[in-house]
Design an enzyme around this catalytic site. Structure first.
Site, short mmCIF file in Angstrom:
data_model
loop_
_atom_site.label_atom_id
_atom_site.label_comp_id
_atom_site.label_asym_id
_atom_site.label_seq_id
_atom_site.Cartn_x
_atom_site.Cartn_y
_atom_site.Cartn_z
CB SER A 17 -0.96 -0.05 1.20
OG SER A 17 -2.02 0.87 1.05
CG LEU A 18 2.53 5.07 2.78
CD1 LEU A 18 2.37 6.24 1.82
CD2 LEU A 18 2.36 5.52 4.23
#
Length: 261
Positions: free
Chosen positions: A96-97
């Site tokens: 994700s991030l």
């Protein structure tokens, strides 16, 4: 790059140090995540692989530090820390991030002449695929509702309001970093990319995930798993199998560059 000093051990966590490793895996957590998220990778890949899990400021034993709110600032600090690691062929895994931070860190390494072997980008659309989200501007309940929706925190933590409230500063900072990040479609990295996603991920569409192929000048492959944004928690063995295949394929490849990190 920032002139601030970097304490390498604060950023780079080795839960099972190895002097015999022939490759390095740098693991970057999701928003609100911590280095311990990657403990299963450590158990499965050490000692052949030097597994380095990155710990962002503002969580766990770094909770007294101010969390960073910018992907570029995080990539600058991580890049600086990695440059001082013993040289090994290096692969990145970002969830994700963490996939965005991995992409930006690789850009910095490649610009400085340190090639990277591979990027595994998990549960995140290509860097140029901005979705116009503003989670970090929500009130506390709004941010917590997103975390519950994505089911990104262990059940015992989700059920503990005190622990969740304590995690809010780092969650908000991480979402701000993700929400405000921008990258042009023509910006690329030179290493191969493997894109991993859950087939029921409400935050990353298949087309957004496949757009990674436009942001590398090398090969890009795609794997969809059963599950949502945190498919990785249910499909850990399958993901580790992919990583083991990757390291087995590159172990005897004399053409694989040796990067400083």
């Amino acid at each position: 790059m920032s002139d601030l000093p970097v304490d390498d051990e604060l950023w780079c966590r080795r839960y099972r140090p190895s002097r015999t490793a022939t490759a390095r895996l740098v693991c970057l957590p999701h928003a609100g995540g911590s280095a311990t998220f990657y403990l299963p990778f450590v158990s499965a890949l050490s000692p052949d692989v030097d597994v380095v899990a990155i710990q962002y400021p503002g969580r766990q034993d770094r909770r007294a530090e101010q969390p960073l709110t910018d992907v570029d600032a995080l990539a600058d600090r991580i890049h600086e820390a990695l440059l001082r690691q013993p040289p090994l062929p290096v692969t990145f895994f970002g969830h994700s991030l963490g996939a965005l931070i991995g992409f930006e860190t690789i850009r910095r390494l490649e610009a400085g002449g340190s090639p990277v072997a591979h990027l595994f980008a998990s549960s995140r659309g290509a860097p140029s695929m901005h979705r116009g989200e503003s989670v970090h501007l929500r009130d506390d309940e709004g941010i917590l509702s997103v975390v519950h929706y994505l089911n990104g925190t262990a059940a015992n933590v989700l059920g503990n309001q005190e622990m969740m409230r304590a995690a809010l500063p780092s969650l908000r900072a991480d979402y701000q970093a993700a929400d405000t990040y921008r990258c042009a479609p023509e910006v690329t990295i030179g290493c191969p990319v493997t894109v991993l996603t859950g087939d029921a991920d409400p935050q990353t569409t298949v087309s957004e995930a496949r757009a990674w192929e436009r942001q590398t000048t090398s090969a890009c492959t795609f794997h969809a798993f059963s599950g949502g944004h945190f498919y990785i928690s249910e499909q850990t063995d399958s993901v580790i199998a992919l990583l083991k295949d990757h390291f087995a394929e590159t172990a005897d490849d004399n053409r694989l560059p040796t990067a400083r990190p």
